[in-house]
Design a protein around this motif. Structure first.
Motif, mmCIF file in Angstrom:
data_model
loop_
_atom_site.group_PDB
_atom_site.id
_atom_site.type_symbol
_atom_site.label_atom_id
_atom_site.label_comp_id
_atom_site.label_asym_id
_atom_site.label_seq_id
_atom_site.Cartn_x
_atom_site.Cartn_y
_atom_site.Cartn_z
ATOM 1 N N ARG A 155 0.850 -1.191 0.160
ATOM 2 C CA ARG A 155 0.119 0.085 -0.076
ATOM 3 C C ARG A 155 0.891 1.171 0.091
ATOM 4 O O ARG A 155 1.902 1.085 0.399
ATOM 5 C CB ARG A 155 -0.757 0.074 1.304
ATOM 6 C CG ARG A 155 -1.991 -0.912 1.134
ATOM 7 C CD ARG A 155 -3.001 -0.967 0.069
ATOM 8 N NE ARG A 155 -3.883 -1.960 -0.001
ATOM 9 C CZ ARG A 155 -3.969 -3.212 -0.624
ATOM 10 N NH1 ARG A 155 -3.000 -3.408 -1.411
ATOM 11 N NH2 ARG A 155 -4.976 -4.059 -0.458
ATOM 12 N N SER A 159 2.789 4.519 1.007
ATOM 13 C CA SER A 159 3.238 4.906 2.270
ATOM 14 C C SER A 159 3.989 6.125 2.101
ATOM 15 O O SER A 159 4.414 6.727 0.799
ATOM 16 C CB SER A 159 4.343 3.811 2.840
ATOM 17 O OG SER A 159 5.482 3.669 1.753
ATOM 18 N N VAL A 174 -4.029 -8.096 12.590
ATOM 19 C CA VAL A 174 -3.545 -7.155 12.168
ATOM 20 C C VAL A 174 -3.468 -6.128 13.405
ATOM 21 O O VAL A 174 -2.543 -5.775 13.892
ATOM 22 C CB VAL A 174 -3.964 -6.405 11.041
ATOM 23 C CG1 VAL A 174 -3.292 -5.007 10.990
ATOM 24 C CG2 VAL A 174 -3.643 -7.381 9.564
ATOM 25 N N THR A 221 1.766 -9.220 11.164
ATOM 26 C CA THR A 221 2.208 -8.641 9.735
ATOM 27 C C THR A 221 2.410 -9.790 8.591
ATOM 28 O O THR A 221 2.289 -9.383 7.586
ATOM 29 C CB THR A 221 3.329 -7.510 9.766
ATOM 30 O OG1 THR A 221 4.361 -8.190 10.264
ATOM 31 C CG2 THR A 221 3.028 -6.398 10.426
ATOM 32 N N VAL A 256 -3.612 -8.708 3.808
ATOM 33 C CA VAL A 256 -4.100 -7.779 3.065
ATOM 34 C C VAL A 256 -5.396 -7.286 3.315
ATOM 35 O O VAL A 256 -6.427 -8.193 2.884
ATOM 36 C CB VAL A 256 -3.612 -7.746 1.748
ATOM 37 C CG1 VAL A 256 -4.108 -6.389 0.931
ATOM 38 C CG2 VAL A 256 -2.306 -7.977 1.332
ATOM 39 N N TYR A 266 2.329 -0.996 10.903
ATOM 40 C CA TYR A 266 2.780 -0.791 9.476
ATOM 41 C C TYR A 266 3.013 -2.122 8.735
ATOM 42 O O TYR A 266 3.993 -3.030 9.286
ATOM 43 C CB TYR A 266 3.965 0.001 9.658
ATOM 44 C CG TYR A 266 3.751 1.558 10.192
ATOM 45 C CD1 TYR A 266 3.486 2.536 9.502
ATOM 46 C CD2 TYR A 266 3.902 1.963 11.554
ATOM 47 C CE1 TYR A 266 3.278 3.668 9.959
ATOM 48 C CE2 TYR A 266 3.617 2.990 12.128
ATOM 49 C CZ TYR A 266 3.623 3.777 11.508
ATOM 50 O OH TYR A 266 3.202 5.219 11.892
ATOM 51 N N MET A 312 -1.298 0.437 8.282
ATOM 52 C CA MET A 312 -2.362 -0.655 7.848
ATOM 53 C C MET A 312 -3.431 -0.534 8.988
ATOM 54 O O MET A 312 -4.581 -0.940 8.754
ATOM 55 C CB MET A 312 -1.942 -1.919 7.686
ATOM 56 C CG MET A 312 -0.793 -2.151 6.458
ATOM 57 S SD MET A 312 -1.566 -1.631 4.890
ATOM 58 C CE MET A 312 -3.070 -2.762 4.765
ATOM 59 N N TYR A 313 -3.052 -0.154 10.155
ATOM 60 C CA TYR A 313 -4.145 -0.055 11.215
ATOM 61 C C TYR A 313 -3.392 0.930 12.417
ATOM 62 O O TYR A 313 -2.567 0.882 12.564
ATOM 63 C CB TYR A 313 -4.037 -1.509 12.173
ATOM 64 C CG TYR A 313 -4.636 -1.758 13.323
ATOM 65 C CD1 TYR A 313 -6.019 -1.674 13.332
ATOM 66 C CD2 TYR A 313 -4.238 -1.577 14.561
ATOM 67 C CE1 TYR A 313 -6.708 -1.615 14.437
ATOM 68 C CE2 TYR A 313 -4.855 -1.283 15.820
ATOM 69 C CZ TYR A 313 -6.283 -1.407 15.657
ATOM 70 O OH TYR A 313 -7.039 -1.467 16.930
ATOM 71 N N GLN A 330 -9.614 3.369 11.450
ATOM 72 C CA GLN A 330 -9.368 2.615 10.576
ATOM 73 C C GLN A 330 -10.051 0.812 10.702
ATOM 74 O O GLN A 330 -9.284 0.052 10.046
ATOM 75 C CB GLN A 330 -7.748 2.524 10.217
ATOM 76 C CG GLN A 330 -7.550 3.782 9.885
ATOM 77 C CD GLN A 330 -5.869 3.770 9.362
ATOM 78 O OE1 GLN A 330 -5.169 3.413 10.290
ATOM 79 N NE2 GLN A 330 -5.505 4.536 8.412
ATOM 80 N N HIS A 336 -11.136 -2.367 10.387
ATOM 81 C CA HIS A 336 -11.272 -2.940 9.302
ATOM 82 C C HIS A 336 -12.499 -4.037 9.423
ATOM 83 O O HIS A 336 -12.524 -4.692 10.415
ATOM 84 C CB HIS A 336 -10.384 -3.632 8.640
ATOM 85 C CG HIS A 336 -10.581 -4.461 7.461
ATOM 86 N ND1 HIS A 336 -10.852 -3.889 6.092
ATOM 87 C CD2 HIS A 336 -10.971 -5.867 7.266
ATOM 88 C CE1 HIS A 336 -11.077 -5.073 5.339
ATOM 89 N NE2 HIS A 336 -11.083 -5.988 6.206
#
Length: 458
Positions: A42, A44, A149, A154, A176, A428, A434-435, A441, A443
């Motif tokens: 993603r 960065s 996550v 990760t 992902v 990350y 990512m979170y 965020q 998900h």
């Protein structure tokens, strides 16, 4: 021997393909490898985590240290790092670690909700199903990936179940969130694995059907017979490559086993008892292959020096045993004792729930070791969660430590991550955030979105 077989296997596959494929020309587009990773990190931005306590995943702990991430990679770890052009995050009072790697997960193949319709991880139709691939059962929308996550994970290695002697190939994934296909999740260039199982599971499954294996004797005979056939298959491929005869028909099952013999496919072996692990090592010697890791390994503490000598990792629980006879002789000090013997210790989950708090599992094992007089530093403990599983999965040159050039898989913890009060605040992956806890965020998979739908109030 291993290199020779690897060349032979690759050459054999080439022969099979070249027999029906016209020669490529400069103007033709190179065909995409089937089932290849299409993972794309993603977006960065350069980020500097300032003034944290850093556990580098390689055994080190550094106070008041910075971690700089740029272009998805770790650029530097140290003090007073120049942050020109980077977003600076004050991490004072917090801990920074490499992302957790769960070396034994069934997310996606046994997704939530855990019902018969979603159980897709055990091809329990034959003792040898080396031809199946776990990735072909992975459901990317499993809500468990998002939970993992949030727990600082990760990277995950997804394995088939343990009903069979040869359960099939495992796959290393990135969690992902929102992925539609499993190819979007595949860790680029990570080697596949073969899941094998010894002990009660395959003997129970097939013994109850009055077929082999029903005993330990039958189990070992089944392993040996299969590898004898794989050796012959690899030899035929090599001979054909050298112009001596025709290549054999492609056989997906033997292809996997030949990959183990060559070292191309890493062997992950479900085994609880010390004597059965010792037998597995004898088989590896007989057929000249390497075992990457024993999984569950409840009695690994009995053979720590042997595991160190053989360069075999052990993926273990902190305090789960006794749920069947082969898991009866566990001790809470298993992980620290294996570490103290100089062997490669890993904390694994084998659980969608346990995978959300692997840091706490490591903390329990650490405390049990200290009570038994085994002094292990906090930095060394984190190797059980990142560097060592990366090694067992063959991705240690890419992730698992906060070394310059490694992928920026990084977790910022609210406190000492070996405390039950710590939570992952930022996660990350390849340098991309990512979170973020409380950052809006959280998900939800497509499946969960459907479950939360409500008709508007009239």
């Amino acid at each position: 021997m291993r290199n020779r077989l690897l060349i032979a296997l690759g050459a054999g596959l080439c022969l099979a393909a070249c027999a029906t494929t016209p020669a490529a020309t400069d103007t033709e587009t190179t065909a995409r490898e089937p089932y290849a990773s299409s993972y794309t990190p993603r977006p960065s931005q350069p980020t500097l985590l300032r003034n944290a306590t850093v556990l580098d995943g390689n055994g080190g702990e550094f106070a008041n240290a910075d971690v700089l991430m740029r272009d998805g990679r770790i650029v530097a770890v140290g003090q007073n790092i120049d942050a020109a052009g980077a977003t600076v995050i004050d991490a004072t009072g917090r801990f920074v670690t490499p992302g957790i790697i769960d070396a034994h997960s069934h997310l996606g193949v046994y997704p939530s909700p855990g019902i018969d319709a979603t159980a897709d991880g055990n091809e329990a139709t034959s003792p040898n199903t080396a031809e199946v691939w776990a990735e072909h059962s992975v459901w990317p929308q499993d809500p468990g990936f998002g939970r993992a996550v949030a727990g600082g994970v990760t990277t995950l290695h997804i394995l088939p179940g343990s009903a069979n002697l040869f359960g099939g190939r495992g796959v290393t994934l990135r969690p992902v969130l929102g992925a539609i296909t499993v190819q979007e999740m595949k860790f680029p260039d990570a080697p596949q694995s073969l899941k094998m199982a010894c002990g009660e599971n395959p003997a129970r499954v097939y013994g109850e059907r009055n077929s082999s294996p029903a005993t330990g004797m039958g189990t070992v005979a089944g392993y040996r017979a299969a590898f004898i056939r794989a050796q012959h298959y690899a030899e035929q491929l090599e001979a054909a490559e050298n112009g001596d005869g025709e290549a054999p028909d492609r056989d997906l099952q033997l292809e996997t086993l030949a990959g183990v013999l060559s070292g191309e496919i890493l062997l992950q072996w479900h085994c609880y008892r010390a004597d059965e692990m010792a037998n597995a090592i004898e088989i590896a010697h007989e057929f000249d292959f390497q075992i990457a890791a024993f999984h569950h390994a409840v009695e690994a503490y009995k053979i720590g020096p042997m595991l160190a000598r053989e360069n075999i990792c052990s993926a273990m629980w902190a305090d789960w045993w006794g749920f069947k006879i082969e898991a009866y002789d566990g001790i809470r000090e298993n992980i620290p004792f294996v570490h103290a013997a100089g062997a490669c210790a890993i904390v694994h989950s084998d659980s969608d729930i346990g995978g959300q708090r692997l840091n706490q599992e490591a903390a329990k094992a650490w405390a049990d070791g200290r009570r038994a007089g085994v002094e292990i530093s906090r930095g060394e403990v984190w190797t059980w969660l990142s560097r060592n599983p990366a090694r067992a999965l063959g991705v240690e040159d890419e992730t698992g430590t906060l070394q310059e050039g490694r992928r920026a898989d990084v977790v910022v913890w609210s406190a000492d991550p070996l405390s039950s009060y710590a939570v992952a605040q930022q996660v990350y992956i390849d340098g991309a955030l990512m979170y973020e806890r409380g950052g809006g965020q959280d998900h939800r998979s497509d499946f969960e979105l459907g479950q939360t739908y409500r008709e508007p109030t009239q």
